[in-house]
Design a protein around this motif. Structure first.
Motif, PDB file in Angstrom:
ATOM      1  N   VAL A  66       7.540   4.031  -3.936  1.00  0.00           N
ATOM      2  CA  VAL A  66       8.776   4.199  -3.169  1.00  0.00           C
ATOM      3  C   VAL A  66       8.864   3.120  -2.093  1.00  0.00           C
ATOM      4  N   PRO A  67      10.065   2.672  -1.761  1.00  0.00           N
ATOM      5  CA  PRO A  67      10.192   1.616  -0.751  1.00  0.00           C
ATOM      6  C   PRO A  67       9.843   2.136   0.641  1.00  0.00           C
ATOM      7  N   PHE A  68       9.325   1.247   1.452  1.00  0.00           N
ATOM      8  CA  PHE A  68       9.127   1.584   2.858  1.00  0.00           C
ATOM      9  C   PHE A  68      10.462   1.515   3.584  1.00  0.00           C
ATOM     10  N   THR A  69      10.516   2.129   4.757  1.00  0.00           N
ATOM     11  CA  THR A  69      11.655   1.971   5.647  1.00  0.00           C
ATOM     12  C   THR A  69      11.431   0.742   6.509  1.00  0.00           C
ATOM     13  N   VAL A  70      12.456  -0.075   6.652  1.00  0.00           N
ATOM     14  CA  VAL A  70      12.393  -1.258   7.507  1.00  0.00           C
ATOM     15  C   VAL A  70      12.905  -0.867   8.891  1.00  0.00           C
ATOM     16  N   MET A  71      12.116  -1.163   9.929  1.00  0.00           N
ATOM     17  CA  MET A  71      12.466  -0.767  11.295  1.00  0.00           C
ATOM     18  C   MET A  71      12.422  -1.991  12.217  1.00  0.00           C
ATOM     19  N   PRO A  72      13.539  -2.721  12.342  1.00  0.00           N
ATOM     20  CA  PRO A  72      13.557  -3.864  13.254  1.00  0.00           C
ATOM     21  C   PRO A  72      13.564  -3.402  14.704  1.00  0.00           C
ATOM     22  N   CYS A  73      12.795  -4.078  15.541  1.00  0.00           N
ATOM     23  CA  CYS A  73      12.702  -3.737  16.962  1.00  0.00           C
ATOM     24  C   CYS A  73      13.020  -4.959  17.818  1.00  0.00           C
ATOM     25  N   ASP A  74      13.960  -5.767  17.372  1.00  0.00           N
ATOM     26  CA  ASP A  74      14.369  -6.962  18.095  1.00  0.00           C
ATOM     27  C   ASP A  74      15.770  -6.802  18.659  1.00  0.00           C
ATOM     28  N   ASN A  75      16.109  -7.688  19.578  1.00  0.00           N
ATOM     29  CA  ASN A  75      17.400  -7.636  20.256  1.00  0.00           C
ATOM     30  C   ASN A  75      18.487  -8.290  19.412  1.00  0.00           C
ATOM     31  N   LEU A  76      18.864  -7.629  18.343  1.00  0.00           N
ATOM     32  CA  LEU A  76      19.993  -8.046  17.522  1.00  0.00           C
ATOM     33  C   LEU A  76      21.061  -6.968  17.613  1.00  0.00           C
ATOM     34  N   PRO A  77      22.329  -7.338  17.667  1.00  0.00           N
ATOM     35  CA  PRO A  77      23.365  -6.310  17.641  1.00  0.00           C
ATOM     36  C   PRO A  77      23.325  -5.577  16.308  1.00  0.00           C
ATOM     37  N   GLU A  78      23.355  -4.231  16.381  1.00  0.00           N
ATOM     38  CA  GLU A  78      23.285  -3.401  15.173  1.00  0.00           C
ATOM     39  C   GLU A  78      22.111  -3.869  14.322  1.00  0.00           C
ATOM     40  N   ASN A  79      20.917  -3.848  14.904  1.00  0.00           N
ATOM     41  CA  ASN A  79      19.791  -4.506  14.238  1.00  0.00           C
ATOM     42  C   ASN A  79      19.451  -3.892  12.884  1.00  0.00           C
ATOM     43  N   ASP A 121       0.853  -1.188   0.000  1.00  0.00           N
ATOM     44  CA  ASP A 121       0.000   0.000   0.000  1.00  0.00           C
ATOM     45  C   ASP A 121       0.889   1.238   0.000  1.00  0.00           C
ATOM     46  N   PRO A 122       0.719   2.165  -0.948  1.00  0.00           N
ATOM     47  CA  PRO A 122       1.568   3.371  -0.982  1.00  0.00           C
ATOM     48  C   PRO A 122       1.507   4.187   0.306  1.00  0.00           C
ATOM     49  N   ALA A 123       0.405   4.077   1.065  1.00  0.00           N
ATOM     50  CA  ALA A 123       0.299   4.825   2.320  1.00  0.00           C
ATOM     51  C   ALA A 123       1.195   4.249   3.414  1.00  0.00           C
ATOM     52  N   VAL A 124       1.633   3.008   3.245  1.00  0.00           N
ATOM     53  CA  VAL A 124       2.511   2.374   4.228  1.00  0.00           C
ATOM     54  C   VAL A 124       3.948   2.812   3.951  1.00  0.00           C
ATOM     55  N   ARG A 125       4.530   3.480   4.919  1.00  0.00           N
ATOM     56  CA  ARG A 125       5.891   3.987   4.738  1.00  0.00           C
ATOM     57  C   ARG A 125       6.898   3.354   5.684  1.00  0.00           C
ATOM     58  N   ILE A 126       6.418   2.514   6.587  1.00  0.00           N
ATOM     59  CA  ILE A 126       7.302   1.818   7.523  1.00  0.00           C
ATOM     60  C   ILE A 126       6.808   0.384   7.678  1.00  0.00           C
ATOM     61  N   VAL A 127       7.743  -0.577   7.646  1.00  0.00           N
ATOM     62  CA  VAL A 127       7.456  -1.948   8.069  1.00  0.00           C
ATOM     63  C   VAL A 127       8.373  -2.243   9.247  1.00  0.00           C
ATOM     64  N   SER A 128       7.770  -2.469  10.396  1.00  0.00           N
ATOM     65  CA  SER A 128       8.539  -2.742  11.608  1.00  0.00           C
ATOM     66  C   SER A 128       8.421  -4.222  11.964  1.00  0.00           C
ATOM     67  N   LEU A 129       9.310  -4.688  12.833  1.00  0.00           N
ATOM     68  CA  LEU A 129       9.349  -6.118  13.151  1.00  0.00           C
ATOM     69  C   LEU A 129       9.661  -6.350  14.615  1.00  0.00           C
ATOM     70  N   THR A 130       8.941  -7.295  15.238  1.00  0.00           N
ATOM     71  CA  THR A 130       9.359  -7.951  16.479  1.00  0.00           C
ATOM     72  C   THR A 130       9.093  -9.443  16.292  1.00  0.00           C
ATOM     73  N   VAL A 131      10.019 -10.096  15.628  1.00  0.00           N
ATOM     74  CA  VAL A 131       9.866 -11.516  15.297  1.00  0.00           C
ATOM     75  C   VAL A 131      10.784 -12.402  16.133  1.00  0.00           C
ATOM     76  N   THR A 132      11.448 -11.831  17.138  1.00  0.00           N
ATOM     77  CA  THR A 132      12.468 -12.458  17.985  1.00  0.00           C
ATOM     78  C   THR A 132      13.717 -12.768  17.161  1.00  0.00           C
ATOM     79  N   GLU A 133      14.783 -13.051  17.861  1.00  0.00           N
ATOM     80  CA  GLU A 133      16.046 -13.301  17.167  1.00  0.00           C
ATOM     81  C   GLU A 133      15.926 -14.411  16.128  1.00  0.00           C
ATOM     82  N   LYS A 134      15.193 -15.460  16.464  1.00  0.00           N
ATOM     83  CA  LYS A 134      15.139 -16.602  15.546  1.00  0.00           C
ATOM     84  C   LYS A 134      14.313 -16.306  14.304  1.00  0.00           C
TER      85      LYS A 134
END
Length: 492
Positions: A178-191, A117-130
């Motif tokens: 235009v691409p969305f920004t990917v915003m990981p919110c998990d506990n990864l080093p330098e996520n 959807d063009p209105a979506v400008r961010i895709v965020s994640l909390t999928v755990t480390e695995k």
């Protein structure tokens, strides 16, 4: 009792905080992969605050595994309760920022359509480390991971997080969106950089042009997130529903503290995160490292040792003075010297963590924190170990945490009762333990030989092998409580 819904919002108990906007008047600007308890107690709350002034940033959530969250919240118009617990009591708020929940295995096409959807400008994640299908020791994509192998056979209908991101970006590129920004919110080093690399590597297995597009034209905003969110129990559901005045099938329980540090890398737009308390920074890595090593590293150490000692929750574990001294010493003597965080008072952060761990109202189970240790150890403990070894410094308390994990994943507790080890490598780890038996040097060497966790360097570094073996011998011979008592006496 009536079910929580838009219709029953006006009838809730008067002390309950409600959305300060009409959820039906919002539009979706964020797709979030991995709708679980943490997301609903953290990012969804920030967006709930923000939507009152800017209604274009509601969330379309996605479950990558099961339909239970979608099924629980669908009858509630996707409303849910956040219960904040402290020693002073419990406060309730109803959150309305989640507009929909997709279930990827059921209908990946619907989820991909939402992501495109063009209105979506961010895709965020909390999928755990695995959930990133990567090798925790290297930070690279694991192309042999079953989810990745399956997605490569059907790249237009993926269900893994790297596959979904790559396919949605491919479709947006093909459609001129235009691409969305990917915003990981998990506990990864330098996520941010880590997930950028993982998705680029996945894309390269599909198409070289797509890989270059991901590498050069897609922004990945790193984050540090912090809030303790225990699993919700049946007792929690009953208690919250009674206080709420309506039935909530799946509330979330959390603590008063919350923190969100975000790298300001959103070329196609973002909400005003700072207006609702997030910290916008140029580089999140020092904050992320601080949290991973001090909070998460301590949490994992507490989880394995506390479980083995017979403690069900973190607060029960911390009520044992020997455990509190151990954790204070771990942070002060072994973790803090490895950190440089601009503007942060590490001692104050340590003291705040100790208070949070001691919160008796927050029943965070040691067993829950102990899950997926093979994915967590490299980020939470082993990075600190490597920095300490490079500096020629001792790692005794860190080694005790690692040894406690080894003792835990053998699958049998100190009373001979089976442990329900939840880990992607659980069967392999249990088999290693069975083959090595209770011989500490043999058992330590066998676990240190798992390169996906420890790499090759740590298994050969006597400055690490010796204290891990000694700690494991103590745990096997004397048990966790007695061993922690010895270590706690030398803590700062």
């Amino acid at each position: 009792m009536k079910r929580l819904s838009l219709q029953t919002l006006p009838d809730l108990a008067p002390q309950v905080r409600r959305p300060a906007y009409d959820p039906r008047a919002t539009t979706t600007g964020i797709v979030h992969l991995g709708v679980g308890a943490f997301h609903r107690a953290h990012q969804a709350v920030y967006l709930d605050d923000l939507l009152a002034g800017d209604p274009q940033w509601a969330i379309a959530g996605a479950s990558l595994r099961r339909a239970d969250m979608r099924d629980a919240l669908a009858a509630q118009d996707n409303l849910f309760t956040v219960a904040v617990r402290s020693g002073e009591g419990t406060t309730l708020r109803v959150v309305g920022s989640l507009r929909a929940i997709h279930v990827a295995p059921e209908n990946p096409e619907a989820l991909l359509a939402a992501m495109c959807d063009p209105a979506v400008r961010i895709v965020s994640l909390t999928v755990t480390e695995k959930g990133y299908c990567h090798d925790p020791a290297t930070g690279d994509l694991d192309p042999a991971h079953p989810d990745i192998a399956a997605d490569l056979t059907r790249p237009r209908a993926p269900t893994s997080s790297p596959g979904l991101l790559a396919e949605a970006l491919r479709r947006r590129r093909e459609a001129g969106i235009v691409p969305f920004t990917v915003m990981p919110c998990d506990n990864l080093p330098e996520n941010g950089p880590t997930v950028h690399r993982i998705v680029s590597q996945y894309a390269a297995l599909i198409d070289g042009g797509l890989a270059r597009f991901v590498e050069n034209d897609v922004a990945f905003a790193g984050t540090m997130v912090d809030r303790i969110v225990p699993a919700t129990s049946e007792a929690d559901i009953a208690e919250v529903s009674a206080q709420l005045g309506a039935e909530d099938a799946w509330p979330v329980m959390t603590e008063p503290f919350t923190q969100w540090v975000i790298e300001d890398r959103f070329p196609t737009g973002r909400p005003d995160f700072a207006s609702v308390g997030a910290e916008m920074v140029a580089d999140v890595e020092p904050f992320e490292r601080m949290k991973l090593r001090m909070l998460n590293g301590s949490h994992s150490t507490l989880a394995y040792l506390g479980y083995l000692a017979g403690y069900e929750t973190v607060s029960q574990t911390m009520a044992d003075a020997h455990f509190e001294r151990l954790i204070r010493g771990l942070m002060t003597e072994e973790v803090m010297p490895t950190l440089t965080v601009p503007g942060a008072d590490l001692g104050a952060y340590r003291d705040a963590l100790i208070r949070r761990f001691n919160n008796p109202a927050l029943k965070h189970r040691t067993w829950q924190i102990a899950m997926d240790g093979s994915q967590k150890l490299p980020q939470r403990l082993l990075g600190t170990v490597r920095d300490r070894l490079a500096a020629g410094a001792p790692v005794d308390r860190l080694a005790l945490g690692v040894a406690a994990w080894m003792r835990y994943v053998t699958g049998t507790d100190e009373k001979g009762t089976a442990i329900d080890v939840r880990d992607p490598m659980a069967d392999r780890l249990k088999a290693i333990g069975a083959a090595a038996g209770r011989d500490a040097p043999r058992l330590a060497a066998a676990y240190l030989g798992v390169e996906e966790i420890f790499g090759r360097d740590l298994a050969e570094h006597q400055g690490f092998v010796r204290p891990v073996t000694a700690a494991l011998a103590a745990l096997l011979d004397r048990g966790a409580a007695a061993t922690v008592s010895d270590y706690g006496r030398v803590a700062a």
